[in-house]
Scaffold this motif. Structure first.
Motif, PDB file in Angstrom:
ATOM      1  N   GLY A   1       0.873  -1.182   0.000  1.00  0.00           N
ATOM      2  CA  GLY A   1       0.000   0.000   0.000  1.00  0.00           C
ATOM      3  C   GLY A   1       0.898   1.217   0.000  1.00  0.00           C
ATOM      4  N   PRO A   2       0.459   2.296  -0.657  1.00  0.00           N
ATOM      5  CA  PRO A   2       1.303   3.486  -0.783  1.00  0.00           C
ATOM      6  C   PRO A   2       1.439   4.282   0.506  1.00  0.00           C
ATOM      7  CG  PRO A   2      -0.843   3.876  -1.752  1.00  0.00           C
ATOM      8  CD  PRO A   2      -0.812   2.427  -1.364  1.00  0.00           C
ATOM      9  N   GLN A   3       2.550   5.014   0.600  1.00  0.00           N
ATOM     10  CA  GLN A   3       2.738   5.964   1.697  1.00  0.00           C
ATOM     11  C   GLN A   3       1.790   7.146   1.476  1.00  0.00           C
ATOM     12  OE1 GLN A   3       7.347   4.672   2.346  1.00  0.00           O
ATOM     13  NE2 GLN A   3       6.863   6.859   2.444  1.00  0.00           N
ATOM     14  N   ALA A   4       1.640   7.963   2.522  1.00  0.00           N
ATOM     15  CA  ALA A   4       0.648   9.048   2.463  1.00  0.00           C
ATOM     16  C   ALA A   4       0.885   9.981   1.272  1.00  0.00           C
ATOM     17  CB  ALA A   4       0.657   9.839   3.766  1.00  0.00           C
ATOM     18  N   ASN A   5       2.151  10.310   0.980  1.00  0.00           N
ATOM     19  CA  ASN A   5       2.379  11.265  -0.117  1.00  0.00           C
ATOM     20  C   ASN A   5       1.991  10.662  -1.473  1.00  0.00           C
ATOM     21  OD1 ASN A   5       4.592   9.610  -0.566  1.00  0.00           O
ATOM     22  ND2 ASN A   5       6.144  11.202  -0.220  1.00  0.00           N
ATOM     23  N   ALA A   6       2.049   9.334  -1.593  1.00  0.00           N
ATOM     24  CA  ALA A   6       1.628   8.691  -2.841  1.00  0.00           C
ATOM     25  C   ALA A   6       0.123   8.416  -2.852  1.00  0.00           C
ATOM     26  CB  ALA A   6       2.411   7.395  -3.056  1.00  0.00           C
ATOM     27  N   ALA A   7      -0.461   8.200  -1.672  1.00  0.00           N
ATOM     28  CA  ALA A   7      -1.913   7.974  -1.591  1.00  0.00           C
ATOM     29  C   ALA A   7      -2.698   9.247  -1.935  1.00  0.00           C
ATOM     30  CB  ALA A   7      -2.301   7.473  -0.201  1.00  0.00           C
ATOM     31  N   GLN A   8      -1.987  10.391  -1.968  1.00  0.00           N
ATOM     32  CA  GLN A   8      -2.624  11.644  -2.421  1.00  0.00           C
ATOM     33  C   GLN A   8      -3.218  11.503  -3.810  1.00  0.00           C
ATOM     34  OE1 GLN A   8      -0.573  15.623  -2.059  1.00  0.00           O
ATOM     35  NE2 GLN A   8       1.118  14.178  -1.919  1.00  0.00           N
ATOM     36  N   ILE A   9      -2.717  10.550  -4.561  1.00  0.00           N
ATOM     37  CA  ILE A   9      -3.214  10.345  -5.916  1.00  0.00           C
ATOM     38  C   ILE A   9      -4.718  10.068  -5.867  1.00  0.00           C
ATOM     39  CG2 ILE A   9      -2.909   7.835  -6.207  1.00  0.00           C
ATOM     40  CD1 ILE A   9      -1.351   8.613  -8.788  1.00  0.00           C
TER      41      ILE A   9
ATOM     42  N   LEU B   1      -0.139  -3.358 -10.498  1.00  0.00           N
ATOM     43  CA  LEU B   1       0.687  -3.309  -9.291  1.00  0.00           C
ATOM     44  C   LEU B   1       1.953  -2.534  -9.587  1.00  0.00           C
ATOM     45  CD1 LEU B   1       0.602  -7.073  -8.182  1.00  0.00           C
ATOM     46  CD2 LEU B   1      -0.833  -5.198  -7.355  1.00  0.00           C
ATOM     47  N   SER B   2       2.492  -1.880  -8.541  1.00  0.00           N
ATOM     48  CA  SER B   2       3.802  -1.258  -8.696  1.00  0.00           C
ATOM     49  C   SER B   2       4.554  -1.307  -7.376  1.00  0.00           C
ATOM     50  CB  SER B   2       3.669   0.193  -9.156  1.00  0.00           C
ATOM     51  OG  SER B   2       4.979   0.746  -9.305  1.00  0.00           O
ATOM     52  N   ASP B   3       5.873  -1.376  -7.486  1.00  0.00           N
ATOM     53  CA  ASP B   3       6.717  -1.299  -6.289  1.00  0.00           C
ATOM     54  C   ASP B   3       7.374   0.077  -6.221  1.00  0.00           C
ATOM     55  OD1 ASP B   3       8.577  -1.379  -8.310  1.00  0.00           O
ATOM     56  OD2 ASP B   3       9.564  -3.216  -7.648  1.00  0.00           O
TER      57      ASP B   3
ATOM     58  N   THR C   1       3.777   2.577  -4.282  1.00  0.00           N
ATOM     59  CA  THR C   1       3.857   1.140  -4.005  1.00  0.00           C
ATOM     60  C   THR C   1       2.473   0.641  -3.662  1.00  0.00           C
ATOM     61  OG1 THR C   1       6.041   1.411  -3.067  1.00  0.00           O
ATOM     62  CG2 THR C   1       4.866  -0.575  -2.444  1.00  0.00           C
ATOM     63  N   GLY C   2       1.990  -0.338  -4.404  1.00  0.00           N
ATOM     64  CA  GLY C   2       0.657  -0.861  -4.094  1.00  0.00           C
ATOM     65  C   GLY C   2      -0.083  -1.160  -5.377  1.00  0.00           C
ATOM     66  N   VAL C   3      -1.406  -1.035  -5.321  1.00  0.00           N
ATOM     67  CA  VAL C   3      -2.187  -1.261  -6.531  1.00  0.00           C
ATOM     68  C   VAL C   3      -2.771   0.067  -6.994  1.00  0.00           C
ATOM     69  CG1 VAL C   3      -4.236  -2.025  -5.203  1.00  0.00           C
ATOM     70  CG2 VAL C   3      -4.054  -2.583  -7.631  1.00  0.00           C
TER      71      VAL C   3
ATOM     72  N   ALA D   1       5.775  -4.844  -2.005  1.00  0.00           N
ATOM     73  CA  ALA D   1       6.067  -4.121  -0.758  1.00  0.00           C
ATOM     74  C   ALA D   1       7.567  -3.927  -0.579  1.00  0.00           C
ATOM     75  CB  ALA D   1       5.491  -4.894   0.426  1.00  0.00           C
ATOM     76  N   ASP D   2       8.358  -4.920  -1.015  1.00  0.00           N
ATOM     77  CA  ASP D   2       9.808  -4.887  -0.768  1.00  0.00           C
ATOM     78  C   ASP D   2      10.610  -4.334  -1.945  1.00  0.00           C
ATOM     79  OD1 ASP D   2       9.158  -5.919   1.647  1.00  0.00           O
ATOM     80  OD2 ASP D   2       9.842  -7.961   1.237  1.00  0.00           O
ATOM     81  N   GLY D   3       9.933  -3.812  -2.966  1.00  0.00           N
ATOM     82  CA  GLY D   3      10.646  -3.169  -4.073  1.00  0.00           C
ATOM     83  C   GLY D   3      11.272  -4.141  -5.054  1.00  0.00           C
ATOM     84  N   CYS D   4      10.805  -5.389  -5.091  1.00  0.00           N
ATOM     85  CA  CYS D   4      11.402  -6.335  -6.053  1.00  0.00           C
ATOM     86  C   CYS D   4      10.330  -7.034  -6.888  1.00  0.00           C
ATOM     87  CB  CYS D   4      12.310  -7.330  -5.341  1.00  0.00           C
ATOM     88  SG  CYS D   4      11.569  -8.092  -3.900  1.00  0.00           S
ATOM     89  N   LEU D   5       9.403  -6.243  -7.392  1.00  0.00           N
ATOM     90  CA  LEU D   5       8.302  -6.782  -8.191  1.00  0.00           C
ATOM     91  C   LEU D   5       8.798  -7.467  -9.470  1.00  0.00           C
ATOM     92  CD1 LEU D   5       5.221  -6.887  -7.996  1.00  0.00           C
ATOM     93  CD2 LEU D   5       5.114  -4.658  -9.093  1.00  0.00           C
ATOM     94  N   GLU D   6       9.918  -6.942 -10.001  1.00  0.00           N
ATOM     95  CA  GLU D   6      10.482  -7.503 -11.237  1.00  0.00           C
ATOM     96  C   GLU D   6      10.699  -9.026 -11.103  1.00  0.00           C
ATOM     97  OE1 GLU D   6      11.149  -5.403 -14.052  1.00  0.00           O
ATOM     98  OE2 GLU D   6      11.144  -7.433 -14.891  1.00  0.00           O
ATOM     99  N   SER D   7      11.089  -9.462  -9.895  1.00  0.00           N
ATOM    100  CA  SER D   7      11.433 -10.879  -9.697  1.00  0.00           C
ATOM    101  C   SER D   7      10.215 -11.798  -9.767  1.00  0.00           C
ATOM    102  CB  SER D   7      12.123 -11.057  -8.336  1.00  0.00           C
ATOM    103  OG  SER D   7      11.203 -10.748  -7.302  1.00  0.00           O
TER     104      SER D   7
END
Ligand code: AMP
Ligand code: GLY
Length: 431
Positions: A91-99, A198-200, A265-267, A312-318
């Motif tokens: 789930g996104p941090q507050a500054n990204a959840a502003q979207i 999804l995005s990391d 980070t999140g959906v 969540a851990d920044g390795c979605l590519e894997s």
């Protein structure tokens, strides 16, 4: 893995159901959950908005992954607090959840990064909003900037109605602080669809599309709701349209957010208006849709825990190839308490067949609870999501309505036409 899921709706029941199927899912906790979730997860009596108590619980119970369902706690900074404590969170941090939390922020992002959307103005000053509205033609949409539980969007037939809506928000405080700033925008025509990815923060994994039914009545009439039903995929989705959505909307959004210093980070849930094969962005949400999520979970194949943890851990590519989609469509019918989206009775008993139906049928709980004697009762406006997956949408629709009819809840109702646009399109009729 010990997982904490936050939320209490049909979306969260569907997520819990899918998370539980993952080989890496150990104990699944859900705060605060509902009666359906209680059958598959350990209920934690903490409200989704109680950021402090959720963080303490996650620390004390050595939670490996927190999955946040609703937008409220994200906008309030739940993900920030968990990350600070070293806990993985989807789930996104507050500054990204502003979207989602600020429509003005989302529109400015579109303007800066060339993302197609309705022409707009952003105002906190009424006289400036009025001057802008006077320059517009046709229908006009007036939106409260902040979260307003899905009610902050007013579609106005003309300038007079738009002026009234702007005054109600900016002077009449119709939506409180959420309407202290407004977005005024051009009305877009076309067909609506939702698209999920999804995005990391950097890597994007496309998920699927869905179509929601926002109005309470058959034939898309009556007041707006949180969603009375959905199906996936959207009937007019093609590989080409999906490619355009990804390249013109999803990718520039994720790149833009990273460039703005608020990686997402999140959906990402893009609400789209599509006309002549061209998608424009109506809104972004920072979470799964409800009831769209229920239909996605029925179609998704693969290990959801693995994918959400990687995001969540920044390795979605894997885990790029982990998720596959059943070509079979899925459909969800929401059963709501009579009176919804207005006033409705609570604690009315529900019985009949809530589980163990034919293969492909799944009933997800939303606003349900158990009475002390064990009787299932309704506890909210949207109460059940009756879902089915089948080889074609008409069959899924038939199976889902048969499942609705096997439920005994005299105080509940549902729309009888979920999926109608897709069924009509298939028969070659105009919607
Ligand atoms: P939103 O909360 O922004 O998704 O708006 C709720 C609903 O209002 C959408 O699902 C659309 O049906 C409608 N809507 C919002 N913005 C527009 C627009 N610019 N043009 C036409 N319809 C809109
Ligand atoms: N069903 C629409 C939403 O979740 O916002």
């Amino acid at each position: 893995m010990k997982i904490l899921l936050v939320g209490s709706g049909g979306r969260e029941h569907a997520l819990a159901w899918k998370l539980k199927q993952s080989p890496s899912c150990g104990t699944l906790y859900c705060a605060p959950g509902n009666a359906g979730i209680a059958e598959i997860a350990q209920i934690v009596d903490i409200r989704a908005e109680d950021v402090e108590a959720l963080c303490t619980f996650a620390k004390n119970n050595a939670i490996d992954l927190v999955v946040v369902g609703p937008e409220g706690p994200l906008v309030a900074g739940l993900a920030d607090r968990l990350r600070e404590a070293g806990i993985s969170v989807f789930g996104p941090q507050a500054n990204a959840a502003q979207i989602e939390g600020s429509k003005g922020f989302m529109k400015d992002l579109c303007a800066k990064y060339g993302i197609p959307t309705a022409a707009y103005g952003r105002f906190s000053d009424l006289s400036k909003a009025e001057a802008f509205i006077e320059t517009m033609k046709g229908s006009i949409v007036v939106k409260a900037d902040g979260l307003a539980a899905g009610k902050g969007v007013i579609i106005c037939a003309d300038r007079t109605e738009a002026l009234e809506a702007a005054r109600d928000m900016l002077e009449g405080h119709a939506f409180g602080a959420a309407g202290a700033e407004i977005v005024v925008e051009e009305f877009l025509e076309g067909e609506e669809a939702s698209y999920f990815a999804l995005s990391d923060g950097r890597t994007i994994v496309p998920l699927a599309s869905a179509q929601d039914h926002k109005r309470v009545g058959d034939g898309d009439t009556g007041p707006n709701t949180g969603g009375m039903g959905a199906y996936s995929p959207a009937h007019f989705m093609t590989e080409e349209l999906e490619r355009i959505i990804l390249t013109t909307i999803i990718e520039p959004t994720i790149k833009g957010m990273e460039a703005e210093g608020c990686p997402f980070t999140g959906v990402l849930f893009a609400g789209l208006m599509v006309k002549d094969g061209v998608p424009k962005l109506l809104e972004h949400n920072a979470r799964f849709g409800d009831p769209e999520c229920q239909t996605l979970m029925l179609r998704m194949e693969g290990d959801l825990v693995k994918v959400l943890k990687a995001a969540a851990d920044g390795c979605l590519e894997s885990v790029r190839d982990e998720i596959k989609w059943s070509p079979d469509p899925a459909l969800c019918i929401v059963m709501a308490a009579k009176g919804y989206p207005g006033d409705y009775k609570k604690r009315t008993p529900i019985s009949g067949r809530l589980s163990g139906g034919p293969s492909g049928v799944q009933v997800f709980h939303a606003g349900t609870a158990r009475r002390e004697d064990g009787q299932l009762v309704a506890q909210g406006g949207r109460v059940l999501g009756v879902c089915a997956r089948a080889a074609d949408l008409e069959t899924a629709q038939k199976k889902a309505y048969e499942a609705v009819d096997a439920i005994d809840w005299p105080e509940g109702f549902c729309r009888r036409d979920i999926g109608w646009r897709a069924v009509k399109a298939k028969r070659g009729e105009a919607a």
